[in-house]
Scaffold this motif. Structure first.
Motif, mmCIF file in Angstrom:
data_model
loop_
_atom_site.group_PDB
_atom_site.id
_atom_site.type_symbol
_atom_site.label_atom_id
_atom_site.label_comp_id
_atom_site.label_asym_id
_atom_site.label_seq_id
_atom_site.Cartn_x
_atom_site.Cartn_y
_atom_site.Cartn_z
ATOM 1 N N GLU A 23 -3.626 0.207 -1.455
ATOM 2 C CA GLU A 23 -2.448 0.385 -2.294
ATOM 3 C C GLU A 23 -1.326 1.103 -1.563
ATOM 4 O O GLU A 23 -0.156 1.030 -1.972
ATOM 5 C CB GLU A 23 -2.816 1.146 -3.562
ATOM 6 C CG GLU A 23 -3.250 2.577 -3.328
ATOM 7 C CD GLU A 23 -3.716 3.272 -4.590
ATOM 8 O OE1 GLU A 23 -3.638 4.516 -4.636
ATOM 9 O OE2 GLU A 23 -4.153 2.577 -5.519
ATOM 10 N N VAL A 46 1.437 -1.304 -0.483
ATOM 11 C CA VAL A 46 2.361 -1.685 -1.553
ATOM 12 C C VAL A 46 3.342 -0.563 -1.822
ATOM 13 O O VAL A 46 4.548 -0.788 -2.000
ATOM 14 C CB VAL A 46 1.577 -2.061 -2.830
ATOM 15 C CG1 VAL A 46 2.535 -2.381 -3.966
ATOM 16 C CG2 VAL A 46 0.653 -3.246 -2.567
ATOM 17 N N LYS A 47 2.866 0.668 -1.863
ATOM 18 C CA LYS A 47 3.746 1.812 -2.082
ATOM 19 C C LYS A 47 4.774 1.941 -0.953
ATOM 20 O O LYS A 47 5.939 2.249 -1.199
ATOM 21 C CB LYS A 47 2.920 3.093 -2.193
ATOM 22 C CG LYS A 47 2.083 3.187 -3.462
ATOM 23 C CD LYS A 47 1.290 4.494 -3.496
ATOM 24 C CE LYS A 47 0.496 4.620 -4.789
ATOM 25 N NZ LYS A 47 -0.297 5.878 -4.849
ATOM 26 N N GLU A 62 1.290 -6.871 0.341
ATOM 27 C CA GLU A 62 0.179 -7.595 -0.275
ATOM 28 C C GLU A 62 -0.797 -8.163 0.755
ATOM 29 O O GLU A 62 -1.967 -8.384 0.449
ATOM 30 C CB GLU A 62 0.723 -8.740 -1.137
ATOM 31 C CG GLU A 62 1.626 -8.262 -2.256
ATOM 32 C CD GLU A 62 2.422 -9.380 -2.908
ATOM 33 O OE1 GLU A 62 3.176 -9.089 -3.846
ATOM 34 O OE2 GLU A 62 2.288 -10.545 -2.462
#
Length: 395
Positions: free
Chosen positions: A56, A59-60, A136
């Motif tokens: 994640e 994505v951040k 992604e």
């Protein structure tokens, strides 16, 4: 000297002033620091112990404008109006904490994506570049081989063309992000011996015959650093990046960028170590006085600062020359050696100042000391780079 006139001896104050850094660079540094202090620093001890970080974070980083720096807006980037200092500042801010567990994986797309965008087929911009810049998907730059690292001309991973397909066999090692990558920009041998027979292929990591495994590192606590094996992997000829047998030019350009990032990382770690040593020497008392009041300790600190300042003077001039369109390969090779050997010296001396506290694990010097060697070897060992510099200088 009045207190207000004394120089700052923290991380920021230990970077000598540069006439080439602008308000735009300062804004980029603050953008990065805000992201790192919010998303990385609170988790760094846990990620360092686990030798990895969660997906994640990609994505951040994309949402924060960190991943897309330097890529065109139509691909999801923030724009191409950047220079080498943007990459240097990125490395500095990520290594301010003294750990490489995040940096290499999160920055690999900066050297792996540009050849695909510049020389790959149009469909790859949609299929590969855009999801990577959204955080992604992930990419690795598969170059180093078990039989040789910096000796690119001796690479043995082959890609035999059969009709409209390449059959790839061989292996890569010490590849940042290898175990989590979706795409692999891979150096392969499509022609004869030497650099003239090398090409670049974009290989999807989920193709049959592709496998990966982590490499346990000496001090480099990153479980995503790994080996890749290619066993009769079928790759469409359309995945060729650029011209067959002319892949070395693309590799050489990316190596230059990688070396600038490595230099910046090492000097940032050196500044962090010095700042920690100064802070501790002001707190710790021995024989009735602070450590900093002992002449031997002051001399250590002064010499560390002296060496780092010399490196930054060298670096600023090199960046200026590259921005002018020059490619001073010899000087860049020497700069990389100078920076990494400086880091080794600073890591040792800072650890000496901290003494037993350096082994408690609650300081950044401990991390820096165990990671310092990877920079001396990775991106070209000091022996190979000195030899490269000598040949570039004509002897």
């Amino acid at each position: 000297m009045a207190a207000a006139d004394k120089p700052r001896l923290d991380f920021d104050g230990l970077r000598p002033p540069s006439p080439f850094l602008t308000e735009k660079h300062d804004a980029w540094r603050q953008q990065l620091r805000t992201f790192i202090e919010a998303e990385i620093n609170p988790n760094l001890d846990a990620w360092d112990a686990a030798a990895t970080f969660p997906d994640e974070l990609y994505v951040k980083a994309a949402k924060a404008g960190v991943l897309g720096m330097g890529f065109s807006e139509d691909l999801g980037g923030t724009g191409e109006d950047i220079d080498l200092y943007h990459r240097i500042i990125f490395a500095e801010e990520f290594f301010r904490a003294g750990s490489g567990v995040v940096f290499a994986d999160l920055a690999t797309h900066w050297i792996a994506l540009p050849p695909i965008i510049a020389f790959g087929p149009e469909e790859m911009r949609e299929r590969v570049a855009k999801p990577i810049l959204r955080g992604e998907k992930k990419i690795a730059f598969a170059v180093t081989e078990p039989s040789g690292g910096s000796d690119v001309g001796a690479f043995q991973t082959t890609a035999e063309k059969r009709g409209d397909t390449y059959i790839v066999n061989g292996g890569k090692t010490l590849i940042s992000g290898a175990t989590r990558a979706d795409f692999l920009l891979t150096a392969v041998r499509t022609g004869g011996p030497g650099v003239g027979g090398l090409s670049l292929l974009m290989i999807e990591a989920d193709r049959p015959g592709v496998s990966s495994a982590p490499v346990k590192g000496l001090g480099w606590y990153n479980g995503n650093n790994g080996t890749l094996t290619f066993d009769n992997v079928e790759v469409p000829a359309a995945n060729l990046i650029g011209v067959e047998n002319r892949g070395f030019a693309g590799l050489a350009n990316q190596f230059n960028i990688e070396r600038f990032s490595g230099i910046a990382a090492t000097l940032a770690m050196a500044r962090t170590a010095i700042a920690e040593a100064i802070d501790w020497s002001r707190q710790r008392h021995t024989f009735g006085q602070r450590l900093i009041d002992h002449q031997a300790i002051r001399h250590k600190i002064v010499e560390m600062i002296q060496r780092v300042n010399a490196c930054y003077a060298f670096l600023d001039i090199l960046v200026w020359r590259f921005h002018r369109g020059e490619t001073p390969v010899a000087e860049l090779a020497m700069m990389k050696v100078q920076a990494t050997t400086t880091l080794e010296f600073v890591a040792r001396e800072s650890l000496q100042v901290l003494g037993g506290r350096a082994y408690t694990g609650d300081n950044r010097v401990e991390r820096i000391y165990r990671e310092a060697r990877i920079f001396v070897i990775g991106g070209g060992s000091e022996e190979i780079l000195r030899d490269l510099a000598g040949r570039q200088l004509g002897f």
